[in-house]
Design a protein around this motif. Structure first.
Motif, mmCIF file in Angstrom:
data_model
loop_
_atom_site.group_PDB
_atom_site.id
_atom_site.type_symbol
_atom_site.label_atom_id
_atom_site.label_comp_id
_atom_site.label_asym_id
_atom_site.label_seq_id
_atom_site.Cartn_x
_atom_site.Cartn_y
_atom_site.Cartn_z
ATOM 1 N N UNK A 1 -34.733 -1.317 -15.343
ATOM 2 C CA UNK A 1 -33.961 -1.327 -16.580
ATOM 3 C C UNK A 1 -34.078 -0.034 -17.374
ATOM 4 N N UNK A 2 -34.941 0.883 -16.922
ATOM 5 C CA UNK A 2 -35.194 2.091 -17.700
ATOM 6 C C UNK A 2 -33.951 2.954 -17.851
ATOM 7 N N UNK A 3 -33.290 3.285 -16.745
ATOM 8 C CA UNK A 3 -32.117 4.145 -16.793
ATOM 9 C C UNK A 3 -31.340 4.007 -15.490
ATOM 10 N N UNK A 4 -30.068 4.390 -15.495
ATOM 11 C CA UNK A 4 -29.270 4.322 -14.262
ATOM 12 C C UNK A 4 -29.851 5.235 -13.185
ATOM 13 N N UNK A 5 -29.669 4.833 -11.938
ATOM 14 C CA UNK A 5 -30.131 5.614 -10.792
ATOM 15 C C UNK A 5 -28.911 6.251 -10.136
ATOM 16 N N UNK A 6 -28.907 7.570 -10.012
ATOM 17 C CA UNK A 6 -27.774 8.287 -9.418
ATOM 18 C C UNK A 6 -28.195 8.882 -8.076
ATOM 19 N N UNK B 1 -20.840 10.999 -5.971
ATOM 20 C CA UNK B 1 -22.102 10.382 -6.364
ATOM 21 C C UNK B 1 -21.893 8.895 -6.595
ATOM 22 N N UNK B 2 -23.003 8.165 -6.554
ATOM 23 C CA UNK B 2 -22.991 6.733 -6.844
ATOM 24 C C UNK B 2 -24.082 6.456 -7.868
ATOM 25 N N UNK B 3 -23.771 5.668 -8.876
ATOM 26 C CA UNK B 3 -24.719 5.330 -9.935
ATOM 27 C C UNK B 3 -24.996 3.838 -9.907
ATOM 28 N N UNK B 4 -26.278 3.472 -9.905
ATOM 29 C CA UNK B 4 -26.685 2.071 -9.891
ATOM 30 C C UNK B 4 -27.313 1.739 -11.239
ATOM 31 N N UNK C 1 -24.700 -3.084 -11.226
ATOM 32 C CA UNK C 1 -23.410 -2.399 -11.263
ATOM 33 C C UNK C 1 -23.511 -1.079 -10.505
ATOM 34 N N UNK C 2 -22.627 -0.892 -9.531
ATOM 35 C CA UNK C 2 -22.589 0.332 -8.736
ATOM 36 C C UNK C 2 -21.249 1.014 -8.986
ATOM 37 N N UNK C 3 -21.302 2.282 -9.381
ATOM 38 C CA UNK C 3 -20.091 3.051 -9.641
ATOM 39 C C UNK C 3 -20.061 4.263 -8.721
#
Length: 313
Positions: free
Chosen positions: A67-72, A79-82, A279-281
């Motif tokens: 929950x700390x921060x998004x993972x890229x 790129x993909x951000x989780x 959520x994956x972007x």
């Protein structure tokens, strides 16, 4: 003149054909890229599930890496951000019906908590009870409507008829098909609702609750915790979280009450996340593609129970 006219005509045709061919090539390239982005989404989801499996025994605390921060992470398209979000802190609409020995029963206690949740959000508690009854009638298999409620035959008589599913909801977006869930009502309640297993109670994670979750706490504690007390408890929570549920109850003033009130409150809380929203972007030259997966973490296993392409409902 004839030759010039013929050359001009052929030139116009060739320009038109070239434009059509270029547009078709671009569309094919975008479609291919979109397919690649779609499979990247699922590949990243699989990698994230493996990551969660490796840390399954780790406690869930406010400063957790989840929950700390998004993972890229980089991909061949960009790129993909989780982003992980707590999914346990919600009211399970399917808990309004209890299934035991092939029989279904209306969960009056859950309906009361639903009405308390509606009241905490500024609605009339009587309206909350009516909506709870309508959810139960929508998902149960009998055709006996409760007071002020609607059953399968009521929905079949509409100008655009449809059937009640007679099963637990798969997504809270299905609530929009139930009488009384207008856009305004749905928008107000949706952030606090989820569709988990039929008849199962959802435990609130004391280590990931935030101040905005107060309506949920008010519902499960029957308004026994004042807002200012709850805010103080959350603001003064240690970074590593509470040692256990009992510490949270003590600080909220529930443990001192003892008796049935204390035991019922304790049963409504936990210190682990049983559900996660992931959520994956994927960022690509053709645009952005997003998928939200709801993960069930009960029984020591990870299971994807719901997926949404686009923003979460």
């Amino acid at each position: 003149m004839t030759v010039l006219l013929l050359v001009a005509t052929l030139s116009v045709l060739m320009i038109g054909m070239t434009e059509v061919l270029s547009r078709s090539t671009r569309q094919a390239a975008v479609a291919t890229m979109r397919d690649q982005a779609f499979w990247i989404l699922h590949g990243v989801e699989g990698a994230a599930l493996d990551f969660l499996d490796e840390r399954a025994s780790s406690p869930d605390v406010p400063v957790s890496v989840l929950f700390a921060q998004p993972i890229t992470i980089p991909t061949e398209l960009g790129s993909a951000t989780i982003t992980f979000r707590e999914g346990s802190n919600c009211f399970n609409v399917n808990s309004l019906v209890i299934v035991s020995e092939s029989e279904e029963q209306f969960n009056a206690d859950a309906a009361e908590r639903f009405s308390l949740l509606a009241g905490a959000l500024g609605a009339d508690r009587t309206t909350g009870r009516v909506l709870a009854a309508r959810i139960a009638d929508y998902i149960d298999t009998n055709n006996s409507a409760r007071s002020a409620s609607f059953e399968d035959y009521d929905y079949q008589r509409r100008s655009v008829p449809y059937r009640a599913p007679g099963r637990g909801l798969r997504s809270i977006s299905e609530l929009r098909a139930i009488e009384g869930f207008t856009q305004e009502v749905y928008t107000a309640l949706a952030p606090y609702l989820c569709a988990a297993g039929l008849g199962s109670e959802q435990s609130l994670n004391v280590n990931t609750l935030n101040e905005a979750d107060y309506p949920l706490v008010a519902a499960v504690t029957q308004d026994q915790v004042p807002l200012r007390v709850y805010q103080s408890v959350i603001r003064n929570r240690r970074q590593r979280g509470f040692e256990n549920v009992e510490e949270f109850l003590s600080r909220a003033g529930l443990e001192a009450r003892g008796g049935d009130d204390g035991s019922e409150a304790a049963a409504s809380f936990g210190d682990e996340s049983t559900r996660l929203d992931m959520m994956i972007t994927v960022e690509a030259p053709m645009g952005r593609l997003t998928m939200t997966s709801t993960l069930d973490r009960r029984a020591g296993t990870l299971r994807v129970v719901e997926r949404h392409l686009g923003q979460a409902s």
